[in-house]
Design a protein around this motif. Sequence first.
Motif, short mmCIF file in Angstrom:
data_model
loop_
_atom_site.label_atom_id
_atom_site.label_comp_id
_atom_site.label_asym_id
_atom_site.label_seq_id
_atom_site.Cartn_x
_atom_site.Cartn_y
_atom_site.Cartn_z
N LEU A 220 45.27 133.65 46.63
CA LEU A 220 43.86 133.78 46.30
C LEU A 220 43.27 132.42 45.96
O LEU A 220 42.13 132.10 46.34
CB LEU A 220 43.69 134.75 45.14
CG LEU A 220 42.25 135.14 44.78
CD1 LEU A 220 41.56 135.79 45.97
CD2 LEU A 220 42.24 136.09 43.57
N ALA A 221 44.02 131.59 45.23
CA ALA A 221 43.54 130.26 44.87
C ALA A 221 43.31 129.40 46.12
O ALA A 221 42.33 128.65 46.21
CB ALA A 221 44.54 129.58 43.94
N GLN A 222 44.23 129.52 47.08
CA GLN A 222 44.05 128.77 48.33
C GLN A 222 42.83 129.26 49.11
O GLN A 222 42.11 128.47 49.72
CB GLN A 222 45.32 128.89 49.19
CG GLN A 222 46.50 128.13 48.63
CD GLN A 222 47.78 128.42 49.39
OE1 GLN A 222 48.01 129.54 49.85
NE2 GLN A 222 48.63 127.42 49.53
N LYS A 223 42.59 130.58 49.07
CA LYS A 223 41.42 131.13 49.74
C LYS A 223 40.13 130.57 49.13
O LYS A 223 39.18 130.25 49.84
CB LYS A 223 41.46 132.65 49.62
CG LYS A 223 40.92 133.50 50.74
CD LYS A 223 41.31 133.17 52.10
CE LYS A 223 40.91 134.10 53.19
NZ LYS A 223 41.22 135.49 53.03
N TYR A 224 40.09 130.45 47.80
CA TYR A 224 38.93 129.86 47.13
C TYR A 224 38.74 128.40 47.56
O TYR A 224 37.62 127.95 47.81
CB TYR A 224 39.09 129.94 45.62
CG TYR A 224 38.87 131.31 45.03
CD1 TYR A 224 37.89 132.16 45.55
CD2 TYR A 224 39.61 131.77 43.95
CE1 TYR A 224 37.68 133.42 45.02
CE2 TYR A 224 39.41 133.03 43.40
CZ TYR A 224 38.44 133.86 43.95
OH TYR A 224 38.24 135.11 43.42
N ALA A 225 39.84 127.66 47.63
CA ALA A 225 39.75 126.25 48.02
C ALA A 225 39.24 126.11 49.45
O ALA A 225 38.42 125.23 49.75
CB ALA A 225 41.12 125.59 47.88
N LEU A 226 39.70 126.98 50.33
CA LEU A 226 39.24 126.95 51.72
C LEU A 226 37.75 127.30 51.81
O LEU A 226 37.01 126.75 52.63
CB LEU A 226 40.06 127.91 52.58
CG LEU A 226 41.51 127.52 52.84
CD1 LEU A 226 42.25 128.66 53.55
CD2 LEU A 226 41.58 126.25 53.68
N THR A 227 37.33 128.24 50.95
CA THR A 227 35.92 128.62 50.93
C THR A 227 35.05 127.43 50.55
O THR A 227 34.01 127.18 51.18
CB THR A 227 35.70 129.77 49.92
OG1 THR A 227 36.44 130.92 50.35
CG2 THR A 227 34.23 130.12 49.81
N LEU A 228 35.47 126.67 49.55
CA LEU A 228 34.71 125.50 49.13
C LEU A 228 34.72 124.42 50.20
O LEU A 228 33.71 123.74 50.42
CB LEU A 228 35.28 124.95 47.82
CG LEU A 228 35.11 125.83 46.58
CD1 LEU A 228 35.86 125.23 45.40
CD2 LEU A 228 33.63 125.98 46.25
N ARG A 229 35.85 124.24 50.85
CA ARG A 229 35.96 123.15 51.83
C ARG A 229 35.26 123.48 53.15
O ARG A 229 34.47 122.71 53.68
CB ARG A 229 37.44 122.82 52.11
CG ARG A 229 37.64 121.59 52.99
CD ARG A 229 39.07 121.50 53.50
NE ARG A 229 39.32 122.53 54.51
CZ ARG A 229 40.52 122.79 55.02
NH1 ARG A 229 41.58 122.12 54.58
NH2 ARG A 229 40.67 123.72 55.93
N ASP A 230 35.56 124.67 53.73
CA ASP A 230 35.09 124.99 55.08
C ASP A 230 33.74 125.72 55.06
O ASP A 230 32.95 125.57 55.99
CB ASP A 230 36.12 125.85 55.81
CG ASP A 230 37.44 125.11 56.03
OD1 ASP A 230 37.44 123.88 55.88
OD2 ASP A 230 38.45 125.77 56.32
N GLY A 231 33.50 126.55 54.06
CA GLY A 231 32.23 127.25 53.96
C GLY A 231 32.04 128.38 54.95
O GLY A 231 30.99 129.01 54.99
N GLY A 232 33.05 128.67 55.75
CA GLY A 232 32.98 129.69 56.79
C GLY A 232 33.89 129.28 57.93
O GLY A 232 34.78 128.44 57.75
N CYS A 233 33.68 129.83 59.12
CA CYS A 233 34.50 129.44 60.26
C CYS A 233 34.30 127.96 60.54
O CYS A 233 33.17 127.48 60.70
CB CYS A 233 34.14 130.25 61.50
SG CYS A 233 35.10 129.81 62.97
#
Length: 418
Positions: free
Chosen positions: A325-338
């Motif tokens: 879940l923590a990695q998913k949050y980090a990806l959300t902040l970095r990529d913002g979507g696809c």
Amino acid sequence: MASNDAAPGTSTEWWRVDTATLHARKQELEVVKRRADAEQNAILAEINSRGVRGCSGHSTLAALIFEDFLVTDKEAGARADRVLASHPGPAIGGDPEPPLAPLTAQAAAEGAIGGSQIDAIIRTLARIPSSVPEEEVRAGEKILVELARHAGPRQIARAGRRLLDELDPDGKEPRNEDPKDTRPELRSVKHRDGTLGLKATLDLETYARLKSDLDPMAKPHKAIDEMRDSRTQDERYGDAFTDYVRLKTTSHNLPGQAGEATHILVTMSYEDLINDLGEAHLDLAGPISATDARILACDARVRPGVLGTAGEPLDIGRSKHTVSLAQKYALTLRDGGCAFPGCDMPVPRCTAHHIVFSRHHGETKIDNLVLLCTKHHRLIHHNEWKVHIAQDGLPDFTPPTYLDPTGTPRRNTMHLRT
């Protein structure tokens, strides 16, 4: 004034040529262009017969044309329609599907007719009822083709309407407007090419609820660099339904199986998964490829199992998420979507993809993960696009050499990052 034998080397010398030669040359070039279009259509038809997804990773022929040739979605659709109407369809469990307009294809190969004329002919042929005998359809097509050799789309359309009046004088049957009681039904269908489908009959309220959920998800992607979403409406709703099911089945508010959250089971040997050999078995659906199994395993709840030589289960481990879940949050902040260039799909409709696959010992860490929507996740697994994390920590995508021989990396600028 120059003689008719003048052969200018560049366009700056056309002023030397007499008017008659200019007119003759422009007509010659139109024939050359039409023949080139016909040859390209034959190539596209061959790619389509081999399977567009397998050859290029695109979902449809129109999507391939849209992305590879950088045309509008309208032009991509029209060009795909010409290819599909002029050449035999893929052979699925038997002989290839005969083309809708074989005589039109012959005239196009001669360079005698062009795109808009072809469009007018195939629009007419597509409206002829299947009950009309084949010889009458071909006779009608021959009339339209001969007319097209010296007439434009508008005249062809008028002749097409007259032809339809002769072949189908009764027109469409009147609709029965009497309302009927609807009993909801849902059944699965297995197509001859191995894909699965659903057929549903819904009451009006259920249909309205489902459509209201799907409509926002099925909107066309935002345009980027004048390139618009090439998907048809049916394809957009298909993608929306796919994401809808995934979102719903990951909800903790839905009933599960044996006290667990909704899950599916994929069974295959570890060696086959790593080496991309053989096939896996998807619970409730049937066989899938090792590549598809890896796509499912990219961002899923995985329950490892050890099978014996006879396929018997020897040990079933505890399930675990490959991406925390923590990695998913980090990806959300970095990529913002696809993160794929030009895609505006939001985070909830994306999954985490391993840049270096597990079979190549790729680790589940942020600099080896990227968010991708369903469409681009499959594209990366089936195509030659490459992903890497740049020095600034953001994902870059390098297209296949047939799309860009320079190998210039591309980046998504659709999502705002803070």
